[in-house]
Design a protein around this motif. Structure first.
Motif, mmCIF file in Angstrom:
data_model
loop_
_atom_site.group_PDB
_atom_site.id
_atom_site.type_symbol
_atom_site.label_atom_id
_atom_site.label_comp_id
_atom_site.label_asym_id
_atom_site.label_seq_id
_atom_site.Cartn_x
_atom_site.Cartn_y
_atom_site.Cartn_z
ATOM 1 N N ALA A 299 0.827 -1.208 0.000
ATOM 2 C CA ALA A 299 0.000 0.000 0.000
ATOM 3 C C ALA A 299 0.862 1.260 0.000
ATOM 4 C CB ALA A 299 -0.927 -0.002 1.215
ATOM 5 N N LEU A 300 1.970 1.233 0.734
ATOM 6 C CA LEU A 300 2.826 2.414 0.817
ATOM 7 C C LEU A 300 3.432 2.772 -0.535
ATOM 8 C CD1 LEU A 300 4.608 1.776 4.231
ATOM 9 C CD2 LEU A 300 2.983 3.601 3.692
ATOM 10 N N ASP A 301 3.575 1.806 -1.435
ATOM 11 C CA ASP A 301 4.048 2.098 -2.790
ATOM 12 C C ASP A 301 3.115 3.065 -3.496
ATOM 13 O OD1 ASP A 301 6.493 1.006 -3.335
ATOM 14 O OD2 ASP A 301 5.704 -0.985 -3.785
ATOM 15 N N SER A 302 1.806 2.779 -3.414
ATOM 16 C CA SER A 302 0.816 3.635 -4.061
ATOM 17 C C SER A 302 0.658 4.954 -3.320
ATOM 18 C CB SER A 302 -0.536 2.918 -4.127
ATOM 19 O OG SER A 302 -0.439 1.748 -4.896
ATOM 20 N N VAL A 303 0.772 4.918 -1.989
ATOM 21 C CA VAL A 303 0.625 6.134 -1.189
ATOM 22 C C VAL A 303 1.701 7.150 -1.546
ATOM 23 C CG1 VAL A 303 0.684 7.070 1.155
ATOM 24 C CG2 VAL A 303 -0.513 4.925 0.699
ATOM 25 N N ALA A 304 2.911 6.670 -1.822
ATOM 26 C CA ALA A 304 4.024 7.577 -2.144
ATOM 27 C C ALA A 304 3.697 8.451 -3.341
ATOM 28 C CB ALA A 304 5.296 6.768 -2.407
ATOM 29 N N GLY A 305 3.030 7.899 -4.324
ATOM 30 C CA GLY A 305 2.708 8.680 -5.509
ATOM 31 C C GLY A 305 1.461 9.515 -5.386
ATOM 32 N N ALA A 306 0.699 9.332 -4.292
ATOM 33 C CA ALA A 306 -0.577 10.028 -4.142
ATOM 34 C C ALA A 306 -0.502 11.256 -3.246
ATOM 35 C CB ALA A 306 -1.632 9.064 -3.590
ATOM 36 N N THR A 307 0.654 11.496 -2.624
ATOM 37 C CA THR A 307 0.750 12.623 -1.692
ATOM 38 C C THR A 307 0.770 13.977 -2.404
ATOM 39 O OG1 THR A 307 3.166 12.400 -1.692
ATOM 40 C CG2 THR A 307 1.948 11.275 0.064
ATOM 41 N N GLY A 308 1.197 13.977 -3.671
ATOM 42 C CA GLY A 308 1.205 15.226 -4.432
ATOM 43 C C GLY A 308 2.404 16.107 -4.170
ATOM 44 N N ASN A 309 3.388 15.612 -3.432
ATOM 45 C CA ASN A 309 4.572 16.407 -3.121
ATOM 46 C C ASN A 309 5.768 15.465 -3.035
ATOM 47 O OD1 ASN A 309 6.603 17.737 -1.165
ATOM 48 N ND2 ASN A 309 5.210 19.419 -1.633
ATOM 49 N N ILE A 310 6.852 15.782 -3.740
ATOM 50 C CA ILE A 310 8.011 14.888 -3.796
ATOM 51 C C ILE A 310 8.659 14.708 -2.429
ATOM 52 C CG2 ILE A 310 10.340 14.647 -4.720
ATOM 53 C CD1 ILE A 310 9.449 15.752 -7.314
ATOM 54 N N VAL A 311 8.625 15.745 -1.590
ATOM 55 C CA VAL A 311 9.212 15.629 -0.249
ATOM 56 C C VAL A 311 8.506 14.528 0.536
ATOM 57 C CG1 VAL A 311 9.620 16.833 1.922
ATOM 58 C CG2 VAL A 311 9.913 18.051 -0.237
ATOM 59 N N TYR A 312 7.184 14.544 0.514
ATOM 60 C CA TYR A 312 6.413 13.512 1.213
ATOM 61 C C TYR A 312 6.539 12.166 0.504
ATOM 62 C CZ TYR A 312 4.202 16.646 4.562
ATOM 63 O OH TYR A 312 3.977 17.509 5.605
ATOM 64 N N SER A 313 6.611 12.199 -0.826
ATOM 65 C CA SER A 313 6.751 10.957 -1.588
ATOM 66 C C SER A 313 8.051 10.242 -1.220
ATOM 67 C CB SER A 313 6.726 11.263 -3.093
ATOM 68 O OG SER A 313 6.922 10.100 -3.848
ATOM 69 N N ASN A 314 9.154 10.993 -1.151
ATOM 70 C CA ASN A 314 10.439 10.396 -0.766
ATOM 71 C C ASN A 314 10.388 9.843 0.657
ATOM 72 O OD1 ASN A 314 11.527 11.067 -3.250
ATOM 73 N ND2 ASN A 314 12.483 12.945 -2.532
ATOM 74 N N ALA A 315 9.712 10.582 1.536
ATOM 75 C CA ALA A 315 9.600 10.142 2.927
ATOM 76 C C ALA A 315 8.823 8.831 3.029
ATOM 77 C CB ALA A 315 8.928 11.219 3.766
ATOM 78 N N VAL A 316 7.734 8.724 2.266
ATOM 79 C CA VAL A 316 6.912 7.506 2.313
ATOM 80 C C VAL A 316 7.687 6.320 1.739
ATOM 81 C CG1 VAL A 316 4.803 6.416 1.449
ATOM 82 C CG2 VAL A 316 4.738 8.773 2.258
ATOM 83 N N LYS A 317 8.494 6.551 0.706
ATOM 84 C CA LYS A 317 9.296 5.460 0.145
ATOM 85 C C LYS A 317 10.309 4.941 1.165
ATOM 86 C CE LYS A 317 8.881 6.927 -4.686
ATOM 87 N NZ LYS A 317 9.573 7.538 -5.856
ATOM 88 N N LYS A 318 10.923 5.847 1.930
ATOM 89 C CA LYS A 318 11.859 5.414 2.984
ATOM 90 C C LYS A 318 11.108 4.676 4.090
ATOM 91 C CE LYS A 318 15.228 9.112 2.188
ATOM 92 N NZ LYS A 318 15.872 10.334 2.737
ATOM 93 N N MET A 319 9.899 5.152 4.400
ATOM 94 C CA MET A 319 9.075 4.471 5.404
ATOM 95 C C MET A 319 8.747 3.054 4.955
ATOM 96 S SD MET A 319 6.561 7.693 6.250
ATOM 97 C CE MET A 319 5.210 6.624 6.704
ATOM 98 N N ARG A 320 8.476 2.892 3.659
ATOM 99 C CA ARG A 320 8.144 1.564 3.132
ATOM 100 C C ARG A 320 9.329 0.608 3.338
ATOM 101 N NH1 ARG A 320 9.528 -1.504 -0.837
ATOM 102 N NH2 ARG A 320 8.056 -2.954 -1.837
ATOM 103 N N GLU A 321 10.542 1.090 3.046
ATOM 104 C CA GLU A 321 11.720 0.246 3.212
ATOM 105 C C GLU A 321 11.896 -0.178 4.664
ATOM 106 O OE1 GLU A 321 14.919 2.558 1.707
ATOM 107 O OE2 GLU A 321 14.215 2.506 -0.392
ATOM 108 N N GLU A 322 11.626 0.752 5.579
ATOM 109 C CA GLU A 322 11.804 0.443 7.004
ATOM 110 C C GLU A 322 10.692 -0.476 7.512
ATOM 111 O OE1 GLU A 322 12.056 4.219 8.885
ATOM 112 O OE2 GLU A 322 13.939 4.777 7.876
ATOM 113 N N VAL A 323 9.453 -0.265 7.041
ATOM 114 C CA VAL A 323 8.339 -1.141 7.436
ATOM 115 C C VAL A 323 8.590 -2.559 6.930
ATOM 116 C CG1 VAL A 323 5.884 -1.623 7.049
ATOM 117 C CG2 VAL A 323 6.614 0.690 7.626
ATOM 118 N N ALA A 324 9.198 -2.673 5.730
ATOM 119 C CA ALA A 324 9.482 -3.995 5.154
ATOM 120 C C ALA A 324 10.487 -4.775 6.002
ATOM 121 C CB ALA A 324 10.007 -3.840 3.728
#
Length: 412
Positions: A299-324
């Motif tokens: 789910a976090l993969d899709s969330v990263a692209g839906a935030t509408g801001n690259i700063v938040y998108s990058n943050a969510v991608k790092k969160m996904r790696e850590e959650v994994a």
């Protein structure tokens, strides 16, 4: 740029044919029909009791090319209509046919009927939608796939429709807040340019007959007017080249987009709105996907692209790696320093209680309301501020032109 599906084989490709014929009562009828060949069109018409007299293939433009482009609003309406029909028990293929043929945007019609054709041939709906990534993102495709696997496609389509309606509402409010000041400023710039190019020169010719020294402010305005009249073409080309260059750089450079997004988040008032809007999208998207049974990491993969801001998108991608790797979502959110304490705590409560989707939905509701209130406040603040700026600009030009007249009157 529109994206079209690549057919499995030439025989599978369907075209739109315009036909004319005579029905059983002898009345002349005509219409459009999608099929693979003229022979199939004629056969289909005969089954319906129509004797075809003319059948011709219509030009096949790219989706959105040569016609009205497909907008987010079109996709939102489609999601709601399809969800309503599926909930009412209408079969999927028939629902696509009804929604597609009834849509007032020809480009959207072509898109939906092409998807319907793929579904008719045995392709899963999620896979059929993935052929058109320009219109159906990973979030929509993943939710549809989850709905098909669990047998609750109508429920998931309703969630997609609700999600799109809420996100489009936020986007619309932000655009509305930005459009008014931009439009007023554009008009002010246009009026100023007209005054500088056509009005000031008239005053200059009148002042030349005074035979007296002009005030410094007046001389400055006249000098600017002379420069603009002589080099207006260079200024016009320069402004056009600057805008074009920024747009191209924005499209091609991720680092530049990230810089713009990072700076925009720190702009007073506007930055606060953009921050809250990004958090609302994050919470709404994750809540929708998690409620649909999509695994958190996926789910976090899709969330990263839906935030509408690259700063938040990058943050969510790092969160996904850590959650994994086994870390909790609330811990990874805390490490980013982007999410307010309330959001992190609500997420922690949701993880502990097993109601993460409900907690994130409440967070989304809260921040969507916050965005509404901030946009209304911004509109109220900008109106008098813009009036003051425009009044000061135009008033300064008027004063500069009338100062010599006042000086001449004093001398007389």
């Amino acid at each position: 740029m529109a994206v079209t599906a690549i057919p499995k084989s030439k025989a599978d490709k369907a075209y739109v044919f315009a036909w004319e014929g005579v029905d059983r009562r002898g009345n002349r009828v005509k219409g459009d029909l999608r099929a693979q060949s003229v022979a199939l069109v004629r056969a289909d018409l005969r089954r319906q009791g129509v004797s075809p007299t003319k059948v011709r293939k219509k030009p096949q433009p790219l989706f959105g090319g040569g016609k009205r482009r497909i907008t987010s609003q079109d996709l939102t309406v489609f999601s709601r209509q399809l969800a309503t029909m599926m909930a009412a028990g209408v079969p999927l293929v028939q629902a696509f046919d009804i929604v597609g043929r009834g849509h007032d945007n020809p480009s959207m019609q072509d898109l939906l009927l092409a998807v319907k054709q793929d579904i008719e041939s045995g392709t899963a709906m999620a896979e059929a939608l993935r052929k058109y990534p320009l219109y159906f993102d990973d979030l929509v495709c993943n939710l549809v796939a989850a709905g098909e696997q669990a047998g609750v496609l109508d429920v998931l389509l309703d969630k997609i429709a609700t999600y799109k309606e809420k996100t489009e509402s936020i986007k619309g409010k932000i655009k509305k807040a930005m459009f008014y000041p931009a439009a007023v400023i554009a008009v002010a710039v246009g009026v100023t340019v007209i005054i500088m190019l056509f009005v000031i020169p008239q005053f200059k010719s009148m002042f030349s007959s005074f035979g007296a020294d002009l005030p410094t402010f007046t001389l400055l305005v006249i000098a600017i007017s002379d420069y603009m009249r002589e080099y207006w073409w260079a200024m016009f080309l320069g402004a056009g080249a600057l805008v074009w260059g920024i747009l191209k750089l924005f499209q091609r450079s991720r680092r530049f987009r990230e810089l713009i997004d990072r700076v925009s988040l720190k702009v007073p008032i506007i930055g606060n709105i953009l921050n809250k809007a990004a958090i609302a999208r994050f919470a709404r998207t994750l809540s929708t996907m998690f409620a649909a049974g999509v695994p958190l990491v996926e789910a976090l993969d899709s969330v990263a692209g839906a935030t509408g801001n690259i700063v938040y998108s990058n943050a969510v991608k790092k969160m996904r790696e850590e959650v994994a790797t086994g870390q909790s979502l609330q811990f990874t959110m805390r490490q980013r320093n982007l999410f307010p304490h309330m959001v992190v705590q609500m997420t922690a409560i949701g993880e502990e209680s097993g109601a993460l989707d409900e907690m994130l939905s409440k967070v989304a509701d809260f921040y969507e309301e916050e965005v509404d209130n901030l946009v209304d406040a911004l509109s109220s603040l900008l109106e008098p501020l813009i009036m003051v700026v425009i009044g000061g600009l135009v008033g300064s030009l008027v004063v500069a032109m009338y100062l010599p007249i006042f000086k001449l009157a004093a001398v007389v």
